[in-house]
Design an enzyme around this catalytic site. Structure first.
Site, PDB file in Angstrom:
ATOM      1  N   SER A 133       0.828  -1.210   0.000  1.00 52.01           N
ATOM      2  CA  SER A 133       0.000   0.000   0.000  1.00 52.01           C
ATOM      3  C   SER A 133       0.860   1.256   0.000  1.00 52.01           C
ATOM      4  O   SER A 133       1.982   1.259   0.531  1.00 52.01           O
ATOM      5  CB  SER A 133      -0.873  -0.019   1.255  1.00 52.01           C
ATOM      6  N   TYR A 158      -1.861   0.031  10.097  1.00 53.02           N
ATOM      7  CA  TYR A 158      -2.087  -0.615   8.801  1.00 53.02           C
ATOM      8  C   TYR A 158      -0.830  -0.488   7.933  1.00 53.02           C
ATOM      9  O   TYR A 158      -0.330  -1.467   7.375  1.00 53.02           O
ATOM     10  CB  TYR A 158      -3.290   0.037   8.109  1.00 53.02           C
TER      11      TYR A 158
HETATM   12  N1  LIG Z   1      -8.499  -0.352  -2.290  1.00 58.41           N
HETATM   13  C1  LIG Z   1      -7.414   0.416  -2.099  1.00 58.41           C
HETATM   14  O1  LIG Z   1      -7.442   1.626  -2.351  1.00 58.41           O
HETATM   15  C2  LIG Z   1      -6.137  -0.186  -1.584  1.00 58.41           C
HETATM   16  C3  LIG Z   1      -5.036   0.675  -1.418  1.00 58.41           C
HETATM   17  C4  LIG Z   1      -3.839   0.144  -0.949  1.00 58.41           C
HETATM   18  C5  LIG Z   1      -3.741  -1.212  -0.687  1.00 58.41           C
HETATM   19  N2  LIG Z   1      -4.839  -2.028  -0.828  1.00 58.41           N
HETATM   20  C6  LIG Z   1      -4.667  -3.455  -0.544  1.00 58.41           C
HETATM   21  O2  LIG Z   1      -5.184  -4.176  -1.635  1.00 58.41           O
HETATM   22  C7  LIG Z   1      -5.741  -5.412  -1.188  1.00 58.41           C
HETATM   23  C8  LIG Z   1      -7.178  -5.525  -1.629  1.00 58.41           C
HETATM   24  O3  LIG Z   1      -7.921  -4.428  -1.080  1.00 58.41           O
HETATM   25  P1  LIG Z   1      -9.453  -4.204  -1.364  1.00 58.41           P
HETATM   26  O4  LIG Z   1      -9.664  -2.746  -1.519  1.00 58.41           O
HETATM   27  O5  LIG Z   1      -9.925  -5.142  -2.418  1.00 58.41           O
HETATM   28  O6  LIG Z   1     -10.072  -4.617   0.060  1.00 58.41           O
HETATM   29  P2  LIG Z   1     -11.307  -5.533   0.414  1.00 58.41           P
HETATM   30  O7  LIG Z   1     -11.500  -5.381   1.895  1.00 58.41           O
HETATM   31  O8  LIG Z   1     -12.468  -5.229  -0.466  1.00 58.41           O
HETATM   32  O9  LIG Z   1     -10.783  -6.994   0.085  1.00 58.41           O
HETATM   33  C9  LIG Z   1     -10.044  -7.778   0.978  1.00 58.41           C
HETATM   34  C10 LIG Z   1     -10.717  -9.119   1.095  1.00 58.41           C
HETATM   35  O10 LIG Z   1      -9.925  -9.946   1.942  1.00 58.41           O
HETATM   36  C11 LIG Z   1     -10.779 -10.703   2.765  1.00 58.41           C
HETATM   37  N3  LIG Z   1     -10.046 -11.083   3.967  1.00 58.41           N
HETATM   38  C12 LIG Z   1      -9.530 -10.244   4.905  1.00 58.41           C
HETATM   39  N4  LIG Z   1      -8.898 -10.947   5.865  1.00 58.41           N
HETATM   40  C13 LIG Z   1      -9.039 -12.259   5.522  1.00 58.41           C
HETATM   41  C14 LIG Z   1      -8.598 -13.481   6.104  1.00 58.41           C
HETATM   42  N5  LIG Z   1      -7.899 -13.485   7.247  1.00 58.41           N
HETATM   43  N6  LIG Z   1      -8.902 -14.640   5.482  1.00 58.41           N
HETATM   44  C15 LIG Z   1      -9.624 -14.648   4.318  1.00 58.41           C
HETATM   45  N7  LIG Z   1     -10.051 -13.517   3.706  1.00 58.41           N
HETATM   46  C16 LIG Z   1      -9.770 -12.342   4.318  1.00 58.41           C
HETATM   47  C17 LIG Z   1     -11.963  -9.800   3.053  1.00 58.41           C
HETATM   48  O11 LIG Z   1     -13.129 -10.523   3.412  1.00 58.41           O
HETATM   49  C18 LIG Z   1     -12.114  -9.046   1.734  1.00 58.41           C
HETATM   50  O12 LIG Z   1     -13.080  -9.654   0.900  1.00 58.41           O
HETATM   51  C19 LIG Z   1      -5.558  -5.412   0.330  1.00 58.41           C
HETATM   52  O13 LIG Z   1      -4.357  -6.080   0.627  1.00 58.41           O
HETATM   53  C20 LIG Z   1      -5.427  -3.941   0.670  1.00 58.41           C
HETATM   54  O14 LIG Z   1      -4.719  -3.756   1.875  1.00 58.41           O
HETATM   55  C21 LIG Z   1      -6.021  -1.534  -1.275  1.00 58.41           C
END
Ligand SMILES: NC(=O)c1ccc[n+]([C@@H]2O[C@H](COP(=O)([O-])OP(=O)(O)OC[C@H]3O[C@@H](n4cnc5c(N)ncnc54)[C@H](O)[C@@H]3O)[C@@H](O)[C@H]2O)c1
Length: 329
Positions: A133, A158
């Site tokens: 991130s 985070y």
């Molecule tokens: N969306 C953004 O702007 C953004 C920015 C920087 C980093 N990220 C990273 O990108 C990745 C995806 O983010 P996103 O926006 O799709 O988030 P999201 O919360 O929509 O997706 C994450 C998914 O992981 C699942 N999850 C969490 N912990 C779990 C576990 N222990 N076991 C099984 N499933 C689990 C959740 O149920 C969820 O469906 C993440 O690693 C997030 O930290 C996202």
């Protein structure tokens, strides 16, 4: 051959899995469908994936070490891992740090162990890609954020877990020669997005006539990155694993739009897409937040041919249209 996608019911996971299935890949998706936000949205994303041939879903916690250890036997064709699941969200990490340690630290280790086990198996591990991130840049003030900058001053837990995940991956790439790629995503938005993020929060408030909270009086900038650009960059990272440079085949890239936008300009774009004015409620800066994010994408352009092409003027209306049809408003 098959690709494991963690967080498949999540925002980015669902889009990336859809793109993999569209090019004919076999995808094993895992997710625990937790209630950090409305699980019905996760179920709806999953329902879309489950109509696609080539998709298998396993409801499980990826931090469950024993369950993860059984995956290679259950799915002997696995040879790549896209670890996109995590406990996301900056602000919630201040309230619930242990949830982040469990999913983002222990979960990262279980996925690295899975990569190690695949590496020793019949097909090997061709590529281990994990989500990091822009939060790792924390208190950095030099913009744009470049991969060469030090990232040892996170301002949220985070961000600390994401930085730790990168360091952990480095050790396994070195020890076991696992081709690993970390992707530092910058504020991703688009259809099927996350209800805890500003595009969703602002759109819903504008449509419902509620005031929107504008932190730091709107004096913030974000490098908003459209989901389709993120999907292209993520697939390129999967397809182009690093080779052993110096001691370890591990690379980290920024995936951001490279075009930071003022918060108030961004709200104006959402207003136009909603055809309605926002009621602004100015608020002070929030703990854990940063003033500006701006990605230097020199390395990702060069190595991954990453060329983000979606401006917020194009992307925000796509999100608002999706939001209206999803909620039938
Ligand atoms: N969306 C953004 O702007 C953004 C920015 C920087 C980093 N990220 C990273 O990108 C990745 C995806 O983010 P996103 O926006 O799709 O988030 P999201 O919360 O929509 O997706 C994450 C998914 O992981 C699942 N999850 C969490 N912990 C779990 C576990 N222990 N076991 C099984 N499933 C689990 C959740 O149920 C969820 O469906 C993440 O690693 C997030 O930290 C996202």
């Amino acid at each position: 051959m098959a690709i494991l996608v963690t967080g498949a019911a999540g925002f980015i996971g669902m889009h990336v899995a859809t793109a993999l299935l569209a090019r004919g890949e076999q995808v094993v998706g895992i997710d625990n469908l937790n209630d950090y936000y409305d699980p019905r949205l996760k179920q709806a994303r999953l329902a879309r994936l489950q109509t696609e041939p080539g998709f298998t879903f396993v409801a499980m916690d990826f931090a469950d070490r024993a369950a993860v250890a059984r995956l290679p036997e259950k799915f002997p064709d696995l040879d790549q891992i896209l670890h996109l699941g995590a406990q996301a969200g900056v602000r919630f990490s201040i309230e619930q740090p242990f949830t982040y340690a469990e999913s983002n630290l222990f979960g990262q280790l279980t996925m690295m162990e899975l990569a190690r086990s695949l590496k020793q198996g019949r097909h090997g591990c061709k590529s281990f890609v994990y989500a990091s991130s822009s939060s790792v840049y924390g208190a950095n003030r030099t913009l744009p954020y470049s991969i060469d900058q030090q990232t040892d001053q996170p301002v949220s837990f985070y961000g600390a877990t994401k930085k730790a995940a990168e360091i952990m991956a480095q050790s396994y790439a070195h020890l076991y020669q696992i081709p690993s790629t970390g992707l530092r995503f910058f504020t991703v938005y688009g259809p099927w997005g996350r209800p805890d993020m500003s595009p969703w929060l602002f759109t819903s408030a504008i449509i419902e006539g509620r005031p929107i909270k504008v932190f730091n009086n709107g004096q913030m900038k974000r490098d908003f990155t459209y989901i389709d650009d993120i999907v292209s960059g993520t697939l390129a990272a999967l397809d182009r694993p690093p080779t052993a440079a110096q001691s370890a085949p591990h690379k980290v890239y920024n995936l951001g739009n490279h075009e930071p936008v003022n918060l108030l300009d961004y709200i104006a774009v959402i207003e136009r897409a909603c055809q309605k004015k926002a009621l602004l409620e100015m608020q002070p800066m929030q703990a854990g937040d940063v003033l500006e994010t701006y990605a230097d994408i020199t390395d990702s352009c060069r190595d991954l041919d990453f060329q983000p092409s979606t401006s917020i003027e194009e992307g925000i209306p796509q999100f608002v249209d999706w939001y209206k049809s999803y909620f039938d408003v």
